[in-house]
Design an enzyme around this catalytic site. Sequence first.
Site, PDB file in Angstrom:
ATOM      1  N   HIS A   1      26.861 -14.126  23.896  1.00 35.97           N
ATOM      2  CA  HIS A   1      27.640 -14.089  25.141  1.00 35.97           C
ATOM      3  C   HIS A   1      28.151 -15.486  25.488  1.00 35.97           C
ATOM      4  O   HIS A   1      29.324 -15.665  25.834  1.00 35.97           O
ATOM      5  CB  HIS A   1      26.778 -13.614  26.327  1.00 35.97           C
ATOM      6  CG  HIS A   1      26.333 -12.204  26.265  1.00 35.97           C
ATOM      7  ND1 HIS A   1      25.015 -11.841  26.454  1.00 35.97           N
ATOM      8  CD2 HIS A   1      27.012 -11.045  26.066  1.00 35.97           C
ATOM      9  CE1 HIS A   1      24.910 -10.532  26.386  1.00 35.97           C
ATOM     10  NE2 HIS A   1      26.108 -10.021  26.127  1.00 35.97           N
TER      11      HIS A   1
ATOM     12  N   LYS B   1      22.493   1.489  32.649  1.00 37.21           N
ATOM     13  CA  LYS B   1      21.406   0.941  31.837  1.00 37.21           C
ATOM     14  C   LYS B   1      20.220   0.608  32.748  1.00 37.21           C
ATOM     15  O   LYS B   1      20.394   0.207  33.886  1.00 37.21           O
ATOM     16  CB  LYS B   1      21.858  -0.326  31.120  1.00 37.21           C
ATOM     17  CG  LYS B   1      22.998  -0.116  30.162  1.00 37.21           C
ATOM     18  CD  LYS B   1      23.437  -1.434  29.562  1.00 37.21           C
ATOM     19  CE  LYS B   1      24.629  -1.258  28.647  1.00 37.21           C
ATOM     20  NZ  LYS B   1      25.083  -2.536  28.086  1.00 37.21           N
TER      21      LYS B   1
ATOM     22  N   ARG C   1      30.945  -7.730  18.199  1.00 37.21           N
ATOM     23  CA  ARG C   1      30.023  -8.271  17.205  1.00 37.21           C
ATOM     24  C   ARG C   1      30.223  -7.623  15.850  1.00 37.21           C
ATOM     25  O   ARG C   1      30.113  -8.258  14.822  1.00 37.21           O
ATOM     26  CB  ARG C   1      28.567  -8.051  17.641  1.00 37.21           C
ATOM     27  CG  ARG C   1      28.152  -8.872  18.827  1.00 37.21           C
ATOM     28  CD  ARG C   1      26.829  -8.417  19.327  1.00 37.21           C
ATOM     29  NE  ARG C   1      26.984  -7.014  19.727  1.00 37.21           N
ATOM     30  CZ  ARG C   1      25.993  -6.176  19.898  1.00 37.21           C
ATOM     31  NH1 ARG C   1      24.764  -6.563  19.726  1.00 37.21           N
ATOM     32  NH2 ARG C   1      26.223  -4.938  20.260  1.00 37.21           N
TER      33      ARG C   1
ATOM     34  N   SER D   1      21.525  -8.032  23.489  1.00 35.10           N
ATOM     35  CA  SER D   1      20.539  -8.054  24.567  1.00 35.10           C
ATOM     36  C   SER D   1      19.432  -7.043  24.304  1.00 35.10           C
ATOM     37  O   SER D   1      18.259  -7.307  24.596  1.00 35.10           O
ATOM     38  CB  SER D   1      21.211  -7.759  25.909  1.00 35.10           C
ATOM     39  OG  SER D   1      22.102  -8.791  26.250  1.00 35.10           O
TER      40      SER D   1
END
Length: 162
Positions: free
Chosen positions: A19, A43, A92, A130
């Site tokens: 990030h 989430k 990514r 994460s």
Amino acid sequence: MSIITAIYPGTFDPLTFGHLDVIERASALFGKIIVSAAISTSKNTLLSIEERVDIIKASVSHIKNCEVVTFDGLLVDHAKSKNASVIIRGLRAISDFEYEFQMALTNRKIAGNIETVFLMPSEKFSFISSTLVREIARYGGDVKDFVPEEAAKVIKEKFGKN
């Protein structure tokens, strides 16, 4: 030429070096970068919104054209409220692309004057997520190679381990 403001939204639970790499790249491309931590999320976050914002602020303090805020609701509405004309999204891997592409097209349909720009982190950070960081921490692993120092401290306190 006017200054272009870009929004980099996310949960940032926690902020990773990937990030941070995207934030640094975006700050070199745009006049102003606003890192926007999502308050309401589907989430189940490990870190509170206050913890996430504190970590982000500490980690981007060296970036002069960077601001850190929170948001709730539709991203395009938030972007409009901040006079941002660009949404930054990190990619990514190929697996990220389908979801991000769908979101970009949806955002374009809602707000056609806001563009989405995809940035890839440096290859040395491309495997970090994460979710992976939380999993390592949950089992007592050391996360200092994956997250900024401030994040590693908060995570260590949360789990009472490495």
